[in-house]
Design a protein around this motif. Structure first.
Motif, PDB file in Angstrom:
ATOM      1  N   PHE A   1      37.374  13.946  43.914  1.00  0.00           N
ATOM      2  CA  PHE A   1      38.349  14.108  42.828  1.00  0.00           C
ATOM      3  C   PHE A   1      38.518  15.588  42.537  1.00  0.00           C
ATOM      4  O   PHE A   1      37.502  16.318  42.502  1.00  0.00           O
ATOM      5  CB  PHE A   1      37.818  13.395  41.573  1.00  0.00           C
ATOM      6  CG  PHE A   1      38.631  13.643  40.335  1.00  0.00           C
ATOM      7  CD1 PHE A   1      39.675  12.804  40.005  1.00  0.00           C
ATOM      8  CD2 PHE A   1      38.370  14.732  39.512  1.00  0.00           C
ATOM      9  CE1 PHE A   1      40.438  13.034  38.868  1.00  0.00           C
ATOM     10  CE2 PHE A   1      39.138  14.969  38.368  1.00  0.00           C
ATOM     11  CZ  PHE A   1      40.170  14.127  38.055  1.00  0.00           C
TER      12      PHE A   1
ATOM     13  N   MET B   1      33.068  12.001  44.161  1.00  0.00           N
ATOM     14  CA  MET B   1      33.586  10.693  43.761  1.00  0.00           C
ATOM     15  C   MET B   1      33.640   9.751  44.969  1.00  0.00           C
ATOM     16  O   MET B   1      33.378   8.547  44.845  1.00  0.00           O
ATOM     17  CB  MET B   1      34.978  10.830  43.139  1.00  0.00           C
ATOM     18  CG  MET B   1      35.577   9.516  42.689  1.00  0.00           C
ATOM     19  SD  MET B   1      37.298   9.684  42.161  1.00  0.00           S
ATOM     20  CE  MET B   1      38.119   9.844  43.754  1.00  0.00           C
TER      21      MET B   1
ATOM     22  N   TYR C   1      30.512   8.035  45.149  1.00  0.00           N
ATOM     23  CA  TYR C   1      30.380   6.898  44.223  1.00  0.00           C
ATOM     24  C   TYR C   1      31.016   5.651  44.868  1.00  0.00           C
ATOM     25  O   TYR C   1      30.496   4.532  44.744  1.00  0.00           O
ATOM     26  CB  TYR C   1      31.079   7.157  42.881  1.00  0.00           C
ATOM     27  CG  TYR C   1      30.820   8.495  42.211  1.00  0.00           C
ATOM     28  CD1 TYR C   1      29.662   9.220  42.460  1.00  0.00           C
ATOM     29  CD2 TYR C   1      31.746   9.034  41.315  1.00  0.00           C
ATOM     30  CE1 TYR C   1      29.440  10.444  41.832  1.00  0.00           C
ATOM     31  CE2 TYR C   1      31.525  10.251  40.683  1.00  0.00           C
ATOM     32  CZ  TYR C   1      30.383  10.962  40.953  1.00  0.00           C
ATOM     33  OH  TYR C   1      30.173  12.172  40.340  1.00  0.00           O
TER      34      TYR C   1
ATOM     35  N   ARG D   1      35.119  13.522  30.081  1.00  0.00           N
ATOM     36  CA  ARG D   1      36.201  12.837  30.840  1.00  0.00           C
ATOM     37  C   ARG D   1      37.366  12.528  29.898  1.00  0.00           C
ATOM     38  O   ARG D   1      38.521  12.739  30.236  1.00  0.00           O
ATOM     39  CB  ARG D   1      35.700  11.518  31.423  1.00  0.00           C
ATOM     40  CG  ARG D   1      34.491  11.593  32.321  1.00  0.00           C
ATOM     41  CD  ARG D   1      34.832  11.876  33.740  1.00  0.00           C
ATOM     42  NE  ARG D   1      33.681  11.633  34.590  1.00  0.00           N
ATOM     43  CZ  ARG D   1      33.438  12.289  35.722  1.00  0.00           C
ATOM     44  NH1 ARG D   1      34.263  13.217  36.158  1.00  0.00           N
ATOM     45  NH2 ARG D   1      32.378  12.010  36.451  1.00  0.00           N
TER      46      ARG D   1
ATOM     47  N   HIS E   1      30.971  23.074  45.902  1.00  0.00           N
ATOM     48  CA  HIS E   1      31.052  21.616  45.789  1.00  0.00           C
ATOM     49  C   HIS E   1      31.889  21.000  46.917  1.00  0.00           C
ATOM     50  O   HIS E   1      31.891  19.789  47.084  1.00  0.00           O
ATOM     51  CB  HIS E   1      31.671  21.269  44.429  1.00  0.00           C
ATOM     52  CG  HIS E   1      31.612  19.836  44.054  1.00  0.00           C
ATOM     53  ND1 HIS E   1      30.440  19.119  43.946  1.00  0.00           N
ATOM     54  CD2 HIS E   1      32.602  18.949  43.755  1.00  0.00           C
ATOM     55  CE1 HIS E   1      30.698  17.874  43.580  1.00  0.00           C
ATOM     56  NE2 HIS E   1      32.004  17.740  43.472  1.00  0.00           N
TER      57      HIS E   1
HETATM   58  C1  MLT Z   1      34.400  15.111  42.565  1.00  0.00           C
HETATM   59  O1  MLT Z   1      34.312  16.170  43.193  1.00  0.00           O
HETATM   60  O2  MLT Z   1      34.747  14.061  43.127  1.00  0.00           O
HETATM   61  C2  MLT Z   1      34.112  15.132  41.101  1.00  0.00           C
HETATM   62  O3  MLT Z   1      33.624  16.370  40.729  1.00  0.00           O
HETATM   63  C3  MLT Z   1      33.131  14.045  40.737  1.00  0.00           C
HETATM   64  C4  MLT Z   1      32.883  13.952  39.267  1.00  0.00           C
HETATM   65  O4  MLT Z   1      33.606  14.577  38.473  1.00  0.00           O
HETATM   66  O5  MLT Z   1      31.950  13.226  38.881  1.00  0.00           O
END
Ligand code: MLT
Length: 265
Positions: A29, A95, A98, A132, A242
């Motif tokens: 994300f 994300m 996840y 968020r 990141h």
């Molecule tokens: C991402 O890079 O997907 C986000 O930083 C994930 C998040 O905000 O938890």
């Protein structure tokens, strides 16, 4: 390329190597499959690389309302069905991690190898959830450009932020996302379940990668995550924040090749 999966049009990129081991790459994300360009080309000799735009992102449909990690996982399974792929190595960034963890919980038999890049297993803290909501509010007021302004300095290592080729490419990806899609994704991440108990259940070859300058999922998170998975070892990538697959594709591709070699096909 695109396919209609679970009622939504999903866009995806893939190289033309359908005979090679399938490698499903799930973006983070506020991004889309464009973040995997260096993997789509750099791994063409080793893998059938499949990189979807999750619903709400990139050129995929933006269905109304929030979208859970489980829904994304079901979409990925539907996309693999559409492509005739029974088993794949599944790797997600942040994300996308996840989503990959949800995919493992729902479709473990379809996973030949597993990877988390710049990602974490735990759910949002109460402060994280409130942040968020605040970001959702700012997008409603000012659009997705606030994501580029606020997130770019946190997504890239300082030297890569100064590199306009890298920073410009990431900014372009962020700016092409829709406000509704990003709001849905933020709500889904806010409400996602904790995956910590999932980590020890991952019993396929695995990699856990993080950038040495990642301020969102710092190296100590990567090390702890890698130690919680039986057949994984943490890899800390130099010159990366990141978004290590974009910032240091040589090292990330090397790690992915090693995973491909370990995964049973
Ligand atoms: C991402 O890079 O997907 C986000 O930083 C994930 C998040 O905000 O938890």
């Amino acid at each position: 390329m695109e396919a209609v999966i679970n009622g939504a049009r999903l866009a995806y990129q893939a190289n033309d190597k359908a005979g090679l081991p399938p490698l499903l790459l799930v973006h983070g994300f506020p991004l889309d499959s464009g973040m995997w360009e260096a993997q789509l080309t750099g791994l063409a000799a080793q893998a059938y690389v499949i990189a979807p735009d999750l619903r709400g992102h990139g050129r995929s449909d933006v269905p109304p309302g929030p979208c859970t990690m489980d829904q994304h996982a079901d979409d990925l399974a539907g996309l693999l069905d559409y492509l005739g792929v029974q088993k794949a190595i599944v790797v997600g960034l942040s994300m996308g991690g996840y989503v990959a963890l949800a995919f493992w919980r729902r479709y473990a038999a379809r996973v030949a190898g597993f990877g988390l890049i710049d990602s974490r297993a735990n759910a949002d803290t109460p402060e994280g959830r409130a942040a968020r909501d605040a970001t959702i509010q700012r997008i409603r007021e000012r659009g997705v450009s606030i994501l580029a302004e606020e997130m770019l300095p946190r997504l890239l290592a300082p030297e890569n932020l100064r590199n306009e080729q890298i920073a410009g490419a990431v900014r372009d990806i962020i700016l092409r996302q829709s406000a509704e899609g990003m709001i849905a994704s933020l709500a889904a991440m806010r409400d996602r379940e904790d995956s910590t108990a999932t980590l020890p259940t991952i019993n396929v070859p695995c990699i856990v990668i993080g950038g040495e300058d990642d301020v969102i999922t710092p190296p100590d998170v990567i090390v702890a995550t890698g130690e919680a998975i039986p057949d994984a070892r943490p890899i800390i990538v130099v010159n990366a924040g990141h978004l290590s697959p974009i910032e240091n594709p040589v090292e990330v591709n090397m790690a992915l090749r090693e995973l491909l070699a370990r995964a049973p096909f």
